[in-house]
Design an enzyme around this catalytic site. Structure first.
Site, PDB file in Angstrom:
ATOM      1  N   GLY A  42       0.814  -1.215   0.000  1.00 39.56           N
ATOM      2  CA  GLY A  42       0.000   0.000   0.000  1.00 39.56           C
ATOM      3  C   GLY A  42       0.841   1.255   0.000  1.00 39.56           C
ATOM      4  O   GLY A  42       2.075   1.207   0.041  1.00 39.56           O
ATOM      5  N   GLY A  45      -0.880  11.810  -2.397  1.00 40.00           N
ATOM      6  CA  GLY A  45      -0.444  10.813  -3.358  1.00 40.00           C
ATOM      7  C   GLY A  45      -0.880   9.407  -3.036  1.00 40.00           C
ATOM      8  O   GLY A  45      -0.577   8.483  -3.788  1.00 40.00           O
ATOM      9  N   LYS A  95      -9.702   9.683  11.103  1.00 36.77           N
ATOM     10  CA  LYS A  95     -11.123   9.334  11.011  1.00 36.77           C
ATOM     11  C   LYS A  95     -11.573   8.441  12.163  1.00 36.77           C
ATOM     12  O   LYS A  95     -12.768   8.184  12.333  1.00 36.77           O
ATOM     13  CB  LYS A  95     -11.407   8.665   9.666  1.00 36.77           C
ATOM     14  CG  LYS A  95     -11.245   9.612   8.487  1.00 36.77           C
ATOM     15  CD  LYS A  95     -11.421   8.907   7.156  1.00 36.77           C
ATOM     16  CE  LYS A  95     -11.314   9.909   5.994  1.00 36.77           C
ATOM     17  NZ  LYS A  95     -10.008  10.566   5.925  1.00 36.77           N
ATOM     18  N   ASN A 106      -4.747  12.762   6.035  1.00 37.37           N
ATOM     19  CA  ASN A 106      -4.532  12.355   4.650  1.00 37.37           C
ATOM     20  C   ASN A 106      -3.061  12.470   4.260  1.00 37.37           C
ATOM     21  O   ASN A 106      -2.368  13.399   4.671  1.00 37.37           O
ATOM     22  CB  ASN A 106      -5.347  13.243   3.703  1.00 37.37           C
ATOM     23  CG  ASN A 106      -6.836  13.122   3.960  1.00 37.37           C
ATOM     24  OD1 ASN A 106      -7.495  12.233   3.474  1.00 37.37           O
ATOM     25  ND2 ASN A 106      -7.372  14.046   4.756  1.00 37.37           N
ATOM     26  N   ILE A 149       1.200   3.746   2.291  1.00 37.91           N
ATOM     27  CA  ILE A 149       1.981   3.934   3.515  1.00 37.91           C
ATOM     28  C   ILE A 149       2.904   2.747   3.753  1.00 37.91           C
ATOM     29  O   ILE A 149       4.084   2.899   4.081  1.00 37.91           O
ATOM     30  CB  ILE A 149       1.049   4.141   4.723  1.00 37.91           C
ATOM     31  CG1 ILE A 149       0.381   5.512   4.632  1.00 37.91           C
ATOM     32  CG2 ILE A 149       1.823   4.039   6.032  1.00 37.91           C
ATOM     33  CD1 ILE A 149       1.325   6.679   4.782  1.00 37.91           C
ATOM     34  N   GLU A 201      -1.224  -9.880  -4.930  1.00 31.48           N
ATOM     35  CA  GLU A 201      -0.050 -10.453  -5.596  1.00 31.48           C
ATOM     36  C   GLU A 201       0.719  -9.387  -6.367  1.00 31.48           C
ATOM     37  O   GLU A 201       1.950  -9.297  -6.273  1.00 31.48           O
ATOM     38  CB  GLU A 201      -0.488 -11.569  -6.542  1.00 31.48           C
ATOM     39  CG  GLU A 201       0.678 -12.223  -7.283  1.00 31.48           C
ATOM     40  CD  GLU A 201       0.216 -13.155  -8.385  1.00 31.48           C
ATOM     41  OE1 GLU A 201       0.985 -14.056  -8.757  1.00 31.48           O
ATOM     42  OE2 GLU A 201      -0.910 -12.961  -8.882  1.00 31.48           O
TER      43      GLU A 201
END
Length: 636
Positions: free
Chosen positions: A300, A464, A423, A461, A302, A325
């Site tokens: 991901g 990118g 959040k 947030n 981050i 994958e």
């Protein structure tokens, strides 16, 4: 006349390369003879077209030139791209050409030939050959390419009259779609000066220059300036209807050389991103250096940046745990290449496919690889998707976190860091509530006796990321609009991914167990202002009541289910400072372990949407779910 020249040039450009090389070779022979005639005539003071002395010099010069130029690679160069590289080749060739000429005609001497010919002729020959290359480049690029180009030509200014700007200008000369009108610089002393033949203007003259030359694009050639300075320059340019692009910083330009291909769109992080704070090396290294580190959700936005930083800092082994994958393959390949290039070949990078909800797989991974530090970044984070799929959102974000924490607890790891979100604070959407539930799992485990330090890092947030509005707005601008905005009063915090990842690692280094770390996100940003800025930096204008003939319209579509106008980072009002100026700490209440365990068992069995939401409300008391909005999305 131009059409005739273009036609001749096109015929030359179309012939085979060996024929072009033969033409250049014959041209150099002619120029060599011409230089001898000029040198001899200048020496004796009378124009002599041919005599016995000239014949001797021609014979010696050609016998020297042909092998020297061949072995120096003079005829391997491509004329149309003649530049510094070709001139270096010519200088090298003429050095080896001049030495025997000097020896033969100056030192040894030839009967009837003035000795000074050996010094004058190589100089004149070099000038003629160099001029022929420059002329060929001009004809093939400036005339042929531009006449061939049938598209719209952009009128360009380069902002920055430094080394990067100079290199960029040289590269633009070969771009028929670009017409450079000079440099702009905020140093008033440079006004009126010239750089490689292009005029330098003071930035205070921008309005006049844009109007006079009908400037369409401004290229920022300022790779080493601070973000604050860049913001000031962009705000200055933003008022004009021009397209702004930029060079990346010099660290991103691998060989230190700048070309037109390095130009990229001005990313919004160039404007919103803050000046980085020097990291605390001890905090960075405490959970990383020489250790086996595991990252869930490694593919991901981050997770992948955490992996890059972990390799850079110097882990002994990095375990990549990812359900996708393709994402796992991509980050594994990137890290393997990066480690090799940066001299970190000693790092053992282990790519593992698996789900965070698979308890058996996790038990095997923790037992086999025995990580000492875990960064848990795997999560479903798209608010509308989780709102539409609450059962799966709970299974991945809450139950998945429980399985990873439980496996880590059983393995007795030292440090466990959860990547959370703003959040999770007084959540109004299911995604935020699931992340608050995940936080409570760590808090409950931290309250137990054990050696593992559990901590959570909460931030807003990241620019990118896959869930950011920035790529969505860019796509909508490229498509001609409209930009869809949920509400004109929506504000959000923003942080660059590298800054967030570094602060997460340092927060982990501060952990003693049970802390909720909160990153200082800076000032919140109105999303409508962000949208307007992106439109203006694309060289377009916003269409609204004040400007009905604008290019891009911004349309409000209403808040999405569970979306807030603004986000918070702390539930209470008692943040504590830490050793790091951009990391705060909060101790927050959580559901006691016995009650939490019952709710987790109930959530694990539950497959009904409404029951899942009710259980989530019990787990997260501050969760205020809008049932009207929930009715707008399909049941799962």
């Amino acid at each position: 006349m131009t059409a005739v020249i273009t036609s001749i040039l096109e015929r030359i450009a179309g012939i085979p390369r060996w024929q072009k090389q033969a033409i250049v070779f014959l041209l150099d022979i002619i120029l060599c003879i011409q230089s001898i005639w000029i040198a001899y005539s200048l020496r004796i003071g009378v124009w002599i077209y041919w005599d016995y002395a000239v014949e001797k010099v021609v014979l010696g010069a050609l016998l020297t030139m042909i092998p020297t130029f061949y072995f120096a690679g003079v005829y391997k160069a491509i004329f149309r791209y003649a530049g510094a590289g070709m001139m270096k080749t010519l200088v090298r060739a003429f050095f080896f050409y001049s030495v025997p000429i000097l020896v033969i005609f100056v030192i040894v001497g030839i009967d009837g030939v003035p000795r000074t010919i050996g010094m004058i002729q190589p100089t004149i020959f070099f000038i003629l050959v160099g001029f022929s290359r420059v002329t060929a480049r001009y004809l093939m690029l400036d005339i042929l390419n531009r006449n061939r180009f049938g598209g719209e030509t952009k009128n360009v200014l380069i902002y920055g009259a430094g080394n990067a700007g100079q290199q960029l200008a040289a590269s633009i000369q070969s771009e028929p779609a670009m017409r450079l009108h000079g440099f702009v610089d905020d140093d008033k002393r440079l006004n009126g000066q010239k750089l490689d033949g292009n005029k330098v203007f003071w930035s205070g003259r921008l309005p006049t220059l844009i109007e006079k030359h009908d400037i369409t694009d401004i290229l920022l050639a300022l790779p080493n300036i601070s973000r604050k300075k860049r913001r000031m320059i962009v705000e200055e340019i933003q008022q004009f209807k021009v397209h702004v692009q930029t060079l990346p910083n010099m660290k991103e330009i691998m060989d230190g050389r700048v070309s037109f291909n390095d130009i990229r769109e001005l990313d919004i992080e160039d404007l919103l991103g803050r000046e980085p704070v020097a990291p605390h090396e001890l905090l960075l290294g405490r959970t990383i250096v020489g250790k086996t580190v595991m990252v869930t959700g490694a593919g991901g936005s981050i997770g992948s940046e955490l992996c890059r930083q972990i390799v850079r800092i110097g882990a002994r082994r990095l375990v990549l745990y990812e359900i996708s994958e393709f994402s796992l393959y991509a980050i594994d390949q990137e890290l393997q290449t990066y480690a090799s290039e940066q001299g970190h070949q000693h790092i053992d990078i282990v790519p593992l496919l698996g789900s965070v909800t698979d308890a058996q797989r996790l038990a095997f991974v923790f037992g086999r690889w025995q990580p000492e530090t875990v960064f848990h970044a795997a999560a479903y984070k798209h608010v509308p998707l989780v709102e539409a799929n609450p059962v799966e959102g709970v299974r991945n974000n809450i139950l998945g976190t429980f399985e990873v924490v439980n496996a880590a607890h059983m393995a007795g790891i030292k440090d466990f860091i959860l990547i959370s979100t703003d959040k999770a604070v007084r959540p109004t959407n299911i995604m935020g509530a699931t992340k608050r539930g995940a936080e409570q799992i760590l808090q409950a485990f931290a309250a137990k006796a054990g050696n593992t330090k559990y901590s959570m890092v909460r931030f807003g947030n990241v620019l990118g990321s896959s869930g950011s509005v920035v790529p969505l707005f860019r796509q909508q601008i490229e498509a001609g609009g409209p930009i869809t905005l949920t509400h004109r009063d929506v504000t959000r915090y923003f942080m660059t991914i590298p800054e967030a990842a570094l602060l997460v690692i340092q927060a982990g280094g501060l952990a003693k167990g049970g802390e909720v770390f909160v990153l200082d996100m800076g000032k919140s940003v109105k999303i409508i202002d962000l949208a307007r800025t992106m439109v203006q930096l694309s060289g377009l204008s916003v269409r609204d009541e004040a400007r009905p003939d604008g290019d891009i319209e911004i349309v409000e579509v209403g808040l999405r289910p569970g979306e807030k106008l603004y986000e918070e980072l702390i539930i209470g009002n008692n943040p504590e400072a830490t050793k790091h100026e951009r990391i705060m700490m909060a101790h927050e209440n959580f559901t006691p372990w016995p009650e939490l365990l019952k709710l987790l068992h109930a959530l694990k069995k539950c497959r009904d949407r409404e029951e899942t939401i009710s259980l989530l409300e019990n787990l997260v008391p501050e969760f205020e779910h809008n049932r009207d909005n929930a009715a707008q999305v399909s049941a799962t």
